[in-house]
Scaffold this motif. Structure first.
Motif, short mmCIF file in Angstrom:
data_model
loop_
_atom_site.label_atom_id
_atom_site.label_comp_id
_atom_site.label_asym_id
_atom_site.label_seq_id
_atom_site.Cartn_x
_atom_site.Cartn_y
_atom_site.Cartn_z
N PRO A 69 -6.60 10.48 -4.29
CA PRO A 69 -6.58 9.32 -3.95
C PRO A 69 -6.41 9.39 -2.48
O PRO A 69 -5.83 9.47 -1.75
N VAL A 70 -7.30 8.19 -2.07
CA VAL A 70 -6.98 7.21 -0.83
C VAL A 70 -6.81 5.89 -0.78
O VAL A 70 -7.35 4.56 -1.47
N ARG B 36 -3.61 10.27 0.05
CA ARG B 36 -3.38 9.37 1.59
C ARG B 36 -2.98 8.15 1.27
O ARG B 36 -3.49 7.07 0.20
N LEU B 37 -2.41 7.39 2.51
CA LEU B 37 -2.59 6.19 3.00
C LEU B 37 -3.28 5.71 4.15
O LEU B 37 -2.87 6.71 4.98
N ALA C 46 0.96 -0.91 0.21
CA ALA C 46 -0.02 -0.17 -0.14
C ALA C 46 1.00 1.13 0.13
O ALA C 46 0.74 2.13 -0.25
N GLU C 47 1.98 1.29 0.64
CA GLU C 47 2.88 2.50 0.44
C GLU C 47 3.58 2.82 -0.21
O GLU C 47 3.29 3.66 -1.16
N ALA C 48 3.44 1.29 -1.07
CA ALA C 48 3.91 2.21 -2.65
C ALA C 48 3.22 2.68 -3.84
O ALA C 48 3.16 2.72 -4.15
N GLU D 184 3.23 5.99 -5.57
CA GLU D 184 2.54 5.70 -7.07
C GLU D 184 1.70 6.54 -7.55
O GLU D 184 2.57 7.45 -8.72
N LEU D 185 1.31 6.91 -6.95
CA LEU D 185 0.39 8.49 -6.92
C LEU D 185 0.56 9.70 -6.51
O LEU D 185 -0.31 10.84 -6.96
N GLY D 186 1.71 10.05 -6.13
CA GLY D 186 2.15 11.14 -6.02
C GLY D 186 2.70 11.44 -4.36
O GLY D 186 2.82 11.03 -3.86
N THR D 187 3.77 12.69 -4.32
CA THR D 187 4.68 12.75 -3.03
C THR D 187 4.51 14.45 -3.29
O THR D 187 4.47 15.28 -4.45
#
Length: 167
Positions: free
Chosen positions: A115-116, A79-80, A19-21, A25-28
């Protein structure tokens, strides 16, 4: 609607690392919404291990109860949420109305712009627990996971470190 991803699996299945990876991938930078509470030394060590593997691309938010609030406040980047079952534990042990909180969470998801990625445990594959609290938790986790999975664009089941697309 925001991209919603649910990552589920058993204990030590690799779901958090996966999930972290996927979140990065969706942005930082990405927001890490941590629901765990350190009630004892063992849990404190688990939290520290999760924190140690995260780099500077993460902004951490500790939120054990009000996921709707923190999801709205962080709706500027991916978000995670790690994890829904710890959040459920906090609600149930705090004698909160977990069902109302869960339905409010699911109702909020279509309104989010960013995204979440949710992490959750699959707890319904084992034996029937021998006490009422454990059975209530297993049942509540099953319902929560179903509701979030229904709202999710994608669902991944992790087994032995391997991701399998379910939805």
């Amino acid at each position: 609607m925001a991209r919603i991803l649910l990552v589920t699996g058993g204990a030590r299945s690799g779901k958090s690392t996966y999930a972290e990876a996927r979140t990065l991938e969706l942005g930082t930078p990405a927001h890490y919404i941590a629901t765990a509470q350190a009630w004892d030394d063992e849990m404190e060590a688990r939290i520290a291990a999760h924190q140690a593997r995260r780099g500077p691309e993460w902004v951490t938010h500790a939120e054990p109860l009000d996921l709707v609030k923190v999801l709205r406040e962080t709706d500027t980047a991916p978000r995670l949420v790690d994890c829904l079952t710890l959040w459920l534990t906090n609600l149930m042990l705090g004698e909160k109305d977990w069902e109302t909180a869960a339905k409010a969470l699911v109702a909020t998801l279509p309104d989010l712009a960013s995204p979440v990625v949710f992490v959750t445990n699959e707890v319904g594959l084992g034996i029937v627990p021998d006490n009422r609290l454990a059975r209530d938790f297993r049942d509540a986790a099953g319902y929560l996971n179903q509701w979030v999975a229904a709202a999710a664009d994608e669902v991944i089941l992790t087994v032995a470190g391997l991701p399998m697309k379910v939805k």
